[in-house]
Write an enzyme that holds these catalytic residues in place. Structure first.
Site, PDB file in Angstrom:
ATOM      1  N   TYR A  88       3.843  -5.150  12.147  1.00 10.03           N
ATOM      2  CA  TYR A  88       3.982  -4.226  11.009  1.00 10.03           C
ATOM      3  C   TYR A  88       3.512  -2.809  11.380  1.00 10.03           C
ATOM      4  CZ  TYR A  88       4.182  -8.560   8.189  1.00 10.03           C
ATOM      5  OH  TYR A  88       4.485  -9.791   7.672  1.00 10.03           O
ATOM      6  N   LYS A 100       3.519  -7.916  -1.851  1.00  6.87           N
ATOM      7  CA  LYS A 100       3.248  -6.549  -1.390  1.00  6.87           C
ATOM      8  C   LYS A 100       3.570  -5.579  -2.508  1.00  6.87           C
ATOM      9  CE  LYS A 100       5.044  -2.478   0.004  1.00  6.87           C
ATOM     10  NZ  LYS A 100       6.164  -1.696  -0.544  1.00  6.87           N
ATOM     11  N   SER A 101       2.611  -4.729  -2.824  1.00  3.51           N
ATOM     12  CA  SER A 101       2.966  -3.575  -3.638  1.00  3.51           C
ATOM     13  C   SER A 101       2.082  -2.399  -3.256  1.00  3.51           C
ATOM     14  CB  SER A 101       2.852  -3.845  -5.138  1.00  3.51           C
ATOM     15  OG  SER A 101       3.304  -2.670  -5.814  1.00  3.51           O
ATOM     16  N   ARG A 116       1.210  -2.412 -10.206  1.00  4.50           N
ATOM     17  CA  ARG A 116       1.873  -3.657  -9.784  1.00  4.50           C
ATOM     18  C   ARG A 116       0.923  -4.567  -9.028  1.00  4.50           C
ATOM     19  NH1 ARG A 116       7.368  -0.921  -7.514  1.00  4.50           N
ATOM     20  NH2 ARG A 116       8.229  -0.280  -9.517  1.00  4.50           N
ATOM     21  N   ASN A 124       0.375  -8.340 -10.191  1.00  9.42           N
ATOM     22  CA  ASN A 124       0.663  -9.465  -9.285  1.00  9.42           C
ATOM     23  C   ASN A 124      -0.508 -10.427  -9.121  1.00  9.42           C
ATOM     24  OD1 ASN A 124       3.152  -8.309  -8.973  1.00  9.42           O
ATOM     25  ND2 ASN A 124       2.768  -7.466  -6.937  1.00  9.42           N
TER      26      ASN A 124
HETATM   27  N1  LIG Z   1       5.460 -14.245   7.952  1.00  7.25           N
HETATM   28  C1  LIG Z   1       6.559 -13.554   7.840  1.00  7.25           C
HETATM   29  O1  LIG Z   1       7.514 -13.708   8.629  1.00  7.25           O
HETATM   30  C2  LIG Z   1       6.690 -12.570   6.733  1.00  7.25           C
HETATM   31  C3  LIG Z   1       7.946 -12.056   6.409  1.00  7.25           C
HETATM   32  C4  LIG Z   1       8.015 -11.141   5.362  1.00  7.25           C
HETATM   33  C5  LIG Z   1       6.879 -10.781   4.677  1.00  7.25           C
HETATM   34  N2  LIG Z   1       5.660 -11.281   5.030  1.00  7.25           N
HETATM   35  C6  LIG Z   1       4.410 -10.910   4.317  1.00  7.25           C
HETATM   36  O2  LIG Z   1       4.580 -11.236   2.959  1.00  7.25           O
HETATM   37  C7  LIG Z   1       4.390 -10.060   2.163  1.00  7.25           C
HETATM   38  C8  LIG Z   1       5.267 -10.126   0.925  1.00  7.25           C
HETATM   39  O3  LIG Z   1       6.622 -10.276   1.268  1.00  7.25           O
HETATM   40  P1  LIG Z   1       7.700  -9.143   0.935  1.00  7.25           P
HETATM   41  O4  LIG Z   1       7.040  -7.821   1.050  1.00  7.25           O
HETATM   42  O5  LIG Z   1       8.887  -9.427   1.755  1.00  7.25           O
HETATM   43  O6  LIG Z   1       8.126  -9.487  -0.536  1.00  7.25           O
HETATM   44  P2  LIG Z   1       7.480  -9.393  -2.010  1.00  7.25           P
HETATM   45  O7  LIG Z   1       6.022  -9.167  -1.953  1.00  7.25           O
HETATM   46  O8  LIG Z   1       7.970 -10.600  -2.713  1.00  7.25           O
HETATM   47  O9  LIG Z   1       8.214  -8.136  -2.604  1.00  7.25           O
HETATM   48  C9  LIG Z   1       7.840  -6.839  -2.245  1.00  7.25           C
HETATM   49  C10 LIG Z   1       8.760  -5.868  -2.938  1.00  7.25           C
HETATM   50  O10 LIG Z   1       8.687  -6.056  -4.346  1.00  7.25           O
HETATM   51  C11 LIG Z   1       8.197  -4.890  -4.980  1.00  7.25           C
HETATM   52  N3  LIG Z   1       7.238  -5.354  -6.008  1.00  7.25           N
HETATM   53  C12 LIG Z   1       6.087  -6.041  -5.781  1.00  7.25           C
HETATM   54  N4  LIG Z   1       5.494  -6.358  -6.942  1.00  7.25           N
HETATM   55  C13 LIG Z   1       6.272  -5.849  -7.921  1.00  7.25           C
HETATM   56  C14 LIG Z   1       6.182  -5.849  -9.330  1.00  7.25           C
HETATM   57  N5  LIG Z   1       5.172  -6.446  -9.963  1.00  7.25           N
HETATM   58  N6  LIG Z   1       7.167  -5.215 -10.049  1.00  7.25           N
HETATM   59  C15 LIG Z   1       8.208  -4.616  -9.410  1.00  7.25           C
HETATM   60  N7  LIG Z   1       8.346  -4.596  -8.068  1.00  7.25           N
HETATM   61  C16 LIG Z   1       7.379  -5.205  -7.325  1.00  7.25           C
HETATM   62  C17 LIG Z   1       7.559  -4.040  -3.906  1.00  7.25           C
HETATM   63  O11 LIG Z   1       7.738  -2.679  -4.171  1.00  7.25           O
HETATM   64  P3  LIG Z   1       6.521  -1.651  -4.433  1.00  7.25           P
HETATM   65  O12 LIG Z   1       5.649  -1.623  -3.219  1.00  7.25           O
HETATM   66  O13 LIG Z   1       7.266  -0.361  -4.647  1.00  7.25           O
HETATM   67  O14 LIG Z   1       5.795  -2.131  -5.664  1.00  7.25           O
HETATM   68  C18 LIG Z   1       8.383  -4.439  -2.684  1.00  7.25           C
HETATM   69  O15 LIG Z   1       9.575  -3.695  -2.628  1.00  7.25           O
HETATM   70  C19 LIG Z   1       4.738  -8.920   3.134  1.00  7.25           C
HETATM   71  O16 LIG Z   1       4.280  -7.672   2.679  1.00  7.25           O
HETATM   72  C20 LIG Z   1       4.094  -9.408   4.382  1.00  7.25           C
HETATM   73  O17 LIG Z   1       2.695  -9.180   4.337  1.00  7.25           O
HETATM   74  C21 LIG Z   1       5.557 -12.178   6.040  1.00  7.25           C
END
Ligand SMILES: NC(=O)c1ccc[n+]([C@@H]2O[C@H](COP(=O)([O-])OP(=O)(O)OC[C@H]3O[C@@H](n4cnc5c(N)ncnc54)[C@H](OP(=O)(O)O)[C@@H]3O)[C@@H](O)[C@H]2O)c1
Length: 276
Positions: A50, A231-232, A237, A241
Site C-alpha cells: 500500500y 477503509k474510510s 464515516r 463504520n
Molecule cells: N488482503 C487483501 O488482499 C486486501 C484487498 C483489499 C483491501 N484490503 C484491506 O481491506 C480494507 C477495506 O477494503 P476496501 O478498501 O477494498 O473496501 P471497503 O472498506 O469495503 O470500502 C472502501 C470504500 O468505501 C467507502 N466508504 C467506506 N465507508 C463508507 C461509508 N460509511 N459510507 C460511504 N462510503 C464509505 C470509502 O470511501 P471514503 O474513504 O471516501 O469514505 C472507500 O471508497 C482496505 O483498506 C485494506 O486495508 C485487503
C-alpha cells in the site's frame, strides 16, 4: 467508542473492527489514522504494497495513543516471499511503521506460481517464536492453501483475511476455517463494489434499524464473529463504520441477506490472481 474484540486461538485479543488503509497516502493517511485512533479504533490494517506504512506510523504517533494499545497489522508482499526475504520484509515493515514489533503479520496472497508460501509461512512462525510478531496469519488463502501450510508445519494460521461481505459470503471457506480455529477477517466488507448497498433487502433493513446500508453490511459480519477492516478517509464515516453494536439482525434478516450471495466464483481467485 468501545469496539469489541475476538479472542484468537493463541489468546490474542483482536478488535472486530479495524481501519483499512488501502488507497490512503501521505499526511491525509496519517490524519485519518490519527482520527480513527482518537475515536476508539485500535486495529490498523496496512500492507507493504500500500506504500503507506510510514504514514500509518505517523498517524499512530500523531494520535498520542500508546503504541502498546494499538494492534498494528501489515502484510508480506508476493515479491518478498521466501524464508530470508520474509524475515527481512517484516523488519523493513516495522521500521517504516516506526514500531519495535508487529502485532499481526499476514502473507498477503498465496501466489502459488512462486511456490514459496510454505517457506514464507515458516519464516512467520520463526518471527512469532522470536516474539517479533504476535500473530502469524495469511490473506486470500483458500482451504487447500491453508491445508498445505498445516501439512508442512503442523500449524494453522490464526487469521485469514478474505474478501467477504453478504455479497460474497464464502460459506464453504469459512466453515473450513472455523473447523480449524482460523479467524475470518473481511476485506472489502462494505460490499459496495458488488453493488449490494442498493439492493432492496439492504435498503429495507437499513430503514428498519435506522442504520445506513453500509452498517447493515458490516453488522452481518461482526454479528457472526467475522472481523472487518472498512477503509474510510472521512471522520464521520469512520464513526459510522464502527457504530454497529447497538442493534441485532434477526435470523430472518440474515436469511434474507443470504439471497445476495454471488457465490465463491465471484470472489477474486487467489489461484489465478497474484499480487506482488
Ligand atoms: N488482503 C487483501 O488482499 C486486501 C484487498 C483489499 C483491501 N484490503 C484491506 O481491506 C480494507 C477495506 O477494503 P476496501 O478498501 O477494498 O473496501 P471497503 O472498506 O469495503 O470500502 C472502501 C470504500 O468505501 C467507502 N466508504 C467506506 N465507508 C463508507 C461509508 N460509511 N459510507 C460511504 N462510503 C464509505 C470509502 O470511501 P471514503 O474513504 O471516501 O469514505 C472507500 O471508497 C482496505 O483498506 C485494506 O486495508 C485487503
Amino acid at each position: 467508542m468501545e469496539i469489541p474484540s475476538v479472542t484468537l486461538a493463541s489468546g490474542f485479543s483482536l478488535p472486530l473492527v479495524g481501519l483499512g488503509t488501502y488507497d490512503m497516502l501521505g499526511m491525509p493517511c496519517a490524519h485519518a489514522v490519527s482520527h480513527a485512533l482518537g475515536a476508539g479504533y485500535r486495529l490498523l490494517d496496512t500492507a507493504s504494497r500500500y506504500s503507506n506504512e510510514r504514514s500509518v506510523g505517523m498517524g499512530i504517533e500523531e494520535s498520542g495513543i500508546d503504541r502498546a494499545d494499538v494492534v498494528v497489522q501489515t502484510k508480506l508482499g508476493g515479491g518478498d516471499q521466501g524464508f530470508d526475504e520474509a524475515i527481512n520484509a517484516a523488519k523493513d515493515s516495522a521500521r517504516r511503521l516506526g514500531v519495535a514489533y508487529l502485532d499481526v503479520y499476514l502473507i498477503h496472497w498465496p501466489c502459488p506460481s512462486l511456490g514459496k508460501m510454505v517457506e514464507s509461512w515458516k519464516a512467520l512462525l520463526t518471527l512469532a517464536e522470536e516474539g517479533f510478531i504476535r500473530v502469524p496469519g495469511v490473506s486470500n488463502f483458500k482451504a487447500h492453501h491453508l491445508q498445505a501450510l498445516y501439512d508442512e508445519t503442523g500449524k494453522w494460521p490464526e487469521l485469514n483475511q478474505i474478501q467477504c461481505s453478504p455479497a460474497l459470503a464464502r460459506d464453504g471457506l469459512r466453515e473450513f476455517m472455523q473447523h480449524n480455529g482460523i479467524h475470518a477477517q473481511a476485506w472489502h466488507p462494505t460490499g459496495r463494489k458488488e453493488g449490494m448497498l442498493a439492493d432492496a433487502v439492504v435498503i429495507r433493513l437499513a430503514r428498519k434499524y435506522g442504520k445506513s446500508p453500509t452498517q447493515i453490511a458490516l453488522r452481518w459480519s461482526v454479528q457472526q464473529g467475522i472481523g472487518v477492516v472498512p477503509k474510510s478517509a472521512h471522520k464521520g464515516r469512520q464513526l459510522e463504520n464502527a457504530d454497529l453494536f447497538d442493534f441485532e439482525l434477526t435470523e430472518a434478516d440474515v436469511t434474507d441477506l443470504a439471497s445476495l450471495d454471488r457465490g465463491e466464483k465471484a470472489a477474486r481467485d487467489s489461484d489465478v490472481e497474484e499480487e506482488f
